[in-house]
Structure formats: C-alpha cells, structure tokens
Design a protein around this motif. Sequence first.
Motif, short mmCIF file in Angstrom:
data_model
loop_
_atom_site.label_atom_id
_atom_site.label_comp_id
_atom_site.label_asym_id
_atom_site.label_seq_id
_atom_site.Cartn_x
_atom_site.Cartn_y
_atom_site.Cartn_z
N THR A 67 -12.13 8.95 1.41
CA THR A 67 -12.94 8.58 2.60
C THR A 67 -13.01 7.02 2.64
N ILE A 68 -13.39 6.59 1.53
CA ILE A 68 -13.57 4.83 1.34
C ILE A 68 -12.21 4.30 1.66
N PHE A 69 -10.99 4.80 0.89
CA PHE A 69 -9.66 4.20 1.13
C PHE A 69 -9.29 4.43 2.35
N LEU A 70 -9.36 5.59 3.10
CA LEU A 70 -9.09 5.77 4.58
C LEU A 70 -9.56 4.78 5.40
N ASP A 71 -11.11 4.69 5.49
CA ASP A 71 -11.74 3.72 6.20
C ASP A 71 -11.35 2.34 6.06
N GLN A 72 -11.16 1.87 4.68
CA GLN A 72 -10.61 0.54 4.59
C GLN A 72 -9.08 0.24 5.08
N LEU A 73 -8.26 1.21 5.00
CA LEU A 73 -6.99 1.03 5.42
C LEU A 73 -6.89 1.13 7.12
N LYS A 75 -9.58 0.04 8.93
CA LYS A 75 -10.01 -1.54 9.08
C LYS A 75 -8.98 -2.44 8.90
N ASP A 76 -8.25 -2.34 8.03
CA ASP A 76 -7.21 -3.43 7.66
C ASP A 76 -6.10 -3.50 8.73
N SER A 77 -5.71 -2.18 8.94
CA SER A 77 -4.79 -2.03 10.12
C SER A 77 -5.29 -2.39 11.38
N ALA A 78 -6.47 -2.26 11.86
CA ALA A 78 -7.08 -2.67 13.17
C ALA A 78 -6.96 -4.17 13.02
N GLU A 79 -7.43 -5.00 11.81
CA GLU A 79 -7.41 -6.35 11.89
C GLU A 79 -6.00 -6.84 11.77
N TYR A 80 -5.08 -6.33 11.15
CA TYR A 80 -3.50 -6.77 11.42
C TYR A 80 -3.12 -6.56 12.71
N ARG A 81 -3.36 -5.71 13.39
CA ARG A 81 -2.84 -5.51 14.70
C ARG A 81 -3.69 -6.58 15.90
N ALA A 82 -4.74 -6.68 15.41
CA ALA A 82 -5.34 -7.79 16.21
C ALA A 82 -4.91 -9.19 16.07
N SER A 83 -4.59 -9.55 14.72
CA SER A 83 -4.13 -10.80 14.63
C SER A 83 -2.67 -10.91 15.11
N ALA A 84 -2.00 -9.78 15.26
CA ALA A 84 -0.62 -9.74 15.39
C ALA A 84 -0.49 -10.12 17.03
N ASP A 85 -1.46 -9.54 17.78
CA ASP A 85 -1.57 -9.89 19.21
C ASP A 85 -1.99 -10.98 19.88
N GLU A 86 -2.46 -11.76 18.92
CA GLU A 86 -3.05 -13.27 19.11
C GLU A 86 -1.92 -14.24 19.23
#
Length: 86
Positions: A67-73, A75-86
């Motif tokens: 669960t810890i791993f999946l939650d972090q993945l 979060k990291d994916s969402a941050e990556y997608r957000a930075s790619a949209d900028e």
Amino acid sequence: MDTVTTVEFMRHFGRYHDEAKKRPITLTKHGRPSVVVMPVELYEKLKGHADPRRVYRIGEMPEDIATIFLDQLEKDSAEYRASADE
C-alpha cells in the motif's frame, strides 16, 4: 516527529503518552536526542521489518508495504503528469 525534553515529558506524562500513541515523539536529554516513544503498532511493524533493504518476490510483499509503495507511485505519477502539463 515531535521533540520534547525528557523533563517536560515526565512533567506532562499523560499528555505526551496520548500524543505518542498517534505518532513518535523524540525525547532529548541535555539538548540531544535520546530516545523515541512510539505507538506499539509502529514498533511492531518496524521490528517485523528490521532490514529495509529486503527484496520481495511478486505476491509476497506484505499488504501494508504494498500500500505504501502504490500510494507513493500514484503520488509521483500525479506530480509527473502535472509538471508535464505546465
């Protein structure tokens, strides 16, 4: 993690005891960290997974660690997608 002097901890034991049930508290002595008071569940979890470098095969990873791993993945994916949209 909260930090409190050992004297303060002893003076207000009930209050800090209740707080330590929620999250670890570092006690200091002479201005230096001395001990950590933590919830029993966290201690048991840490004791059971003494070596953080342990490698698991597919399907054998404990649910709480997975669960810890999946939650972090996520979060990291969402941050990556957000930075790619900028």
